[in-house]
Design a protein around this motif. Sequence first.
Motif, mmCIF file in Angstrom:
data_model
loop_
_atom_site.group_PDB
_atom_site.id
_atom_site.type_symbol
_atom_site.label_atom_id
_atom_site.label_comp_id
_atom_site.label_asym_id
_atom_site.label_seq_id
_atom_site.Cartn_x
_atom_site.Cartn_y
_atom_site.Cartn_z
ATOM 1 N N ASP A 24 0.865 -1.179 0.000
ATOM 2 C CA ASP A 24 0.000 0.000 0.000
ATOM 3 C C ASP A 24 0.899 1.227 0.000
ATOM 4 O O ASP A 24 1.513 1.571 1.009
ATOM 5 N N GLU A 25 0.992 1.904 -1.125
ATOM 6 C CA GLU A 25 1.985 2.975 -1.240
ATOM 7 C C GLU A 25 1.653 4.210 -0.416
ATOM 8 O O GLU A 25 2.448 5.146 -0.347
ATOM 9 N N ALA A 54 5.738 1.758 3.154
ATOM 10 C CA ALA A 54 6.050 1.980 1.746
ATOM 11 C C ALA A 54 6.765 3.307 1.534
ATOM 12 O O ALA A 54 7.686 3.412 0.708
ATOM 13 N N MET A 55 6.372 4.340 2.287
ATOM 14 C CA MET A 55 6.972 5.655 2.082
ATOM 15 C C MET A 55 8.409 5.711 2.607
ATOM 16 O O MET A 55 9.275 6.333 1.998
ATOM 17 N N VAL A 56 8.672 5.046 3.727
ATOM 18 C CA VAL A 56 10.052 4.984 4.222
ATOM 19 C C VAL A 56 10.927 4.197 3.252
ATOM 20 O O VAL A 56 12.064 4.574 2.966
ATOM 21 N N TYR A 57 10.382 3.111 2.712
ATOM 22 C CA TYR A 57 11.154 2.322 1.738
ATOM 23 C C TYR A 57 11.438 3.139 0.482
ATOM 24 O O TYR A 57 12.542 3.074 -0.075
ATOM 25 N N LYS A 58 10.477 3.919 0.029
ATOM 26 C CA LYS A 58 10.678 4.747 -1.168
ATOM 27 C C LYS A 58 11.840 5.712 -0.966
ATOM 28 O O LYS A 58 12.604 6.004 -1.902
ATOM 29 N N ILE A 70 11.474 -3.278 7.162
ATOM 30 C CA ILE A 70 10.818 -2.079 7.694
ATOM 31 C C ILE A 70 9.483 -2.450 8.330
ATOM 32 O O ILE A 70 9.167 -2.035 9.444
ATOM 33 N N ARG A 71 8.704 -3.262 7.607
ATOM 34 C CA ARG A 71 7.409 -3.701 8.138
ATOM 35 C C ARG A 71 7.582 -4.435 9.463
ATOM 36 O O ARG A 71 6.869 -4.153 10.437
ATOM 37 N N ASN A 72 8.518 -5.362 9.523
ATOM 38 C CA ASN A 72 8.690 -6.162 10.738
ATOM 39 C C ASN A 72 9.157 -5.313 11.913
ATOM 40 O O ASN A 72 8.772 -5.557 13.058
ATOM 41 N N ARG A 73 9.988 -4.326 11.621
ATOM 42 C CA ARG A 73 10.442 -3.437 12.700
ATOM 43 C C ARG A 73 9.263 -2.654 13.258
ATOM 44 O O ARG A 73 9.137 -2.472 14.481
#
Length: 616
Positions: A402-403, A408-412, A429-432
């Motif tokens: 889900d952008e 998603a925004m931190v990964y971008k 990132i999600r798991n953290r």
Amino acid sequence: MKLKFLLLFSLILNIAYADPKRVYNADQWKPFIAGTIDDIKNPHLKKYLQDTHRNNSYLKKIEKEMSFLGDFSPTKENVFWLPSINVPMDEKEWRYLSATNDIPKDVANIAYFKKDDKWFAKMFIHPFTTARKEFIELADRFGGFQYDHQAVTTASARSFVAWETGQSRSEEFNKVDVPKNPDSIFKTKVSIYNADIDGSRLNVAKKMVRASIVTRFMDSIDAATKTKFDLDFEGEWFIGVPDETDAGYVVRRPMPELSGEAGKKRLEPAFSVLSPDRLNELTKEKAKPFEWIMENLYAPLSRGFTYFLFEEGMIGENHAQNFEYVVNGDGEPTGKIIYRDADAFRTHITLRSLLGKDVVSASEIEDPFFYMKESAFSAQVDEKGLNTTINELIGMIVDPGDETSMTAMVYKWCRNVNKFKEWCTPAKIRNRFLKDLSTRFESYLEKPVPYNEIFFTEEHTGKIGLIKIFDDWLNLTASRVLEKRSDLISDEKIQDMLAEEFNRLAKEGKARIEGTDSLLKVKDYTFYISLKENNTHILAMKKVARKGSYPIKGVAIMSAATDSETKAFINRVKDVLKEPTQKKRCLSIIERMMEVSNAILPKPIMRNLGGGNNVH
């Protein structure tokens, strides 16, 4: 959960379909344009609007799709005149009009006024709506369209920042005119009727009812709690839906951080703070940039998310368009978050009652479960699989697919920086983020909550994730209530009496038991009475324990606001209870009921609301 682009488009911008063959008539709407956001002199307001329009990658992505909005598209950055109609606050004029007894003064000053001993609401509408036949006729009845407010779109094409101007629009006066008094700067959300295109985006009545009640639930949170959890809510205090339409509008409470003096705290949309350029700016001198993000950007969100879920029985759509950060004069986040979009919140009425939270507002509507989307807290979906559950809602924070999610925004931001490669993957990132939530959840459930049990994507069939965790919390809370209130639930005769009363209310459509096969199995249930202000709330709980807990099956909300209702209840008790000891015990409960104030709260205007394609 992966949001398809069409859903993302609708969710973020709240605008509707358009026929590309139809052409925007620029000449028709040119008189509405007063200038651009660069013409605004108020420093906080200008910076907020610049961040909103220029740090939002989604606006750029769908600029072509918004072309039908013409000069009213968020990408144009225009300041325009916001039309209104002064409509009498009479029941015959409104399909829904929220109660006004508890509206903050700063909202009341904006939303309605008194003239010649008669109250009028300032019904704000989109400029397009001035070309609609039904609104032309409405304006003709009540003095025509008024043009004494200006507005700018936010990230949504139908949500505006607005203010009252020093004088009305005229050929001689058509320029940006922001008042010096920042308290008069507010937000409003209107329905879109597009006169040039066969499309619209309406704030339907049932969503408006929900927004009004959620606002009052949020207002019941005391100031100390808001300070403790560093959160606030942009309340949607005044809401109206004109008669025979679904074209609702909202007046939101002015937030002091929106329009304050330069150098002081201000608001910045989450999607702006989380944009790559801003994250570079905020973390460039940080030794551990991701840890800084965890502490300063993610922790405030997860802290608020956990509080709302476990202590208020509420969960919102926490994508980056629906909350804002409070930043200091240097642009650094302070840790405080402002939440918004009231009708997007799902509310668990039963948990709120168990915890002694405000549910009085919900008693103003005929079916609180329906309007407050309580079924979102269950694993059930409709025949098309379209029901939104709390599992999907948590995905708006942690789902890399889900952008609009923070994940998603931190990964971008981090994916193009070589020194971040070790930790910069969507899964890490999600798991953290989930590990942080699991720690917070454990403090409530008093047991380990594995982070990988919290969230499941659509690929993990059969998993219920957050729903299971919430059920555990609900049952734990019920067990604690039963332990504390054993004096009210130990007498079987009282249970039978309450069961009879509950069934009577159910037959009248005033109460129901959620998720059970039959209302006739009343002796399988224990009832808990909760007295709050002008209403009595009866919780129905299964008698048979399950691993030491008592599953909640529903809540009835009945009014005890008048003498006649109280006396009727007493008479019903006398018919059921004949033995003196039982009668005495039951009447001790009735005495507590009679302590409830007899003052009846002003109820909103509410009629012909219809039923539920927008309600889960």
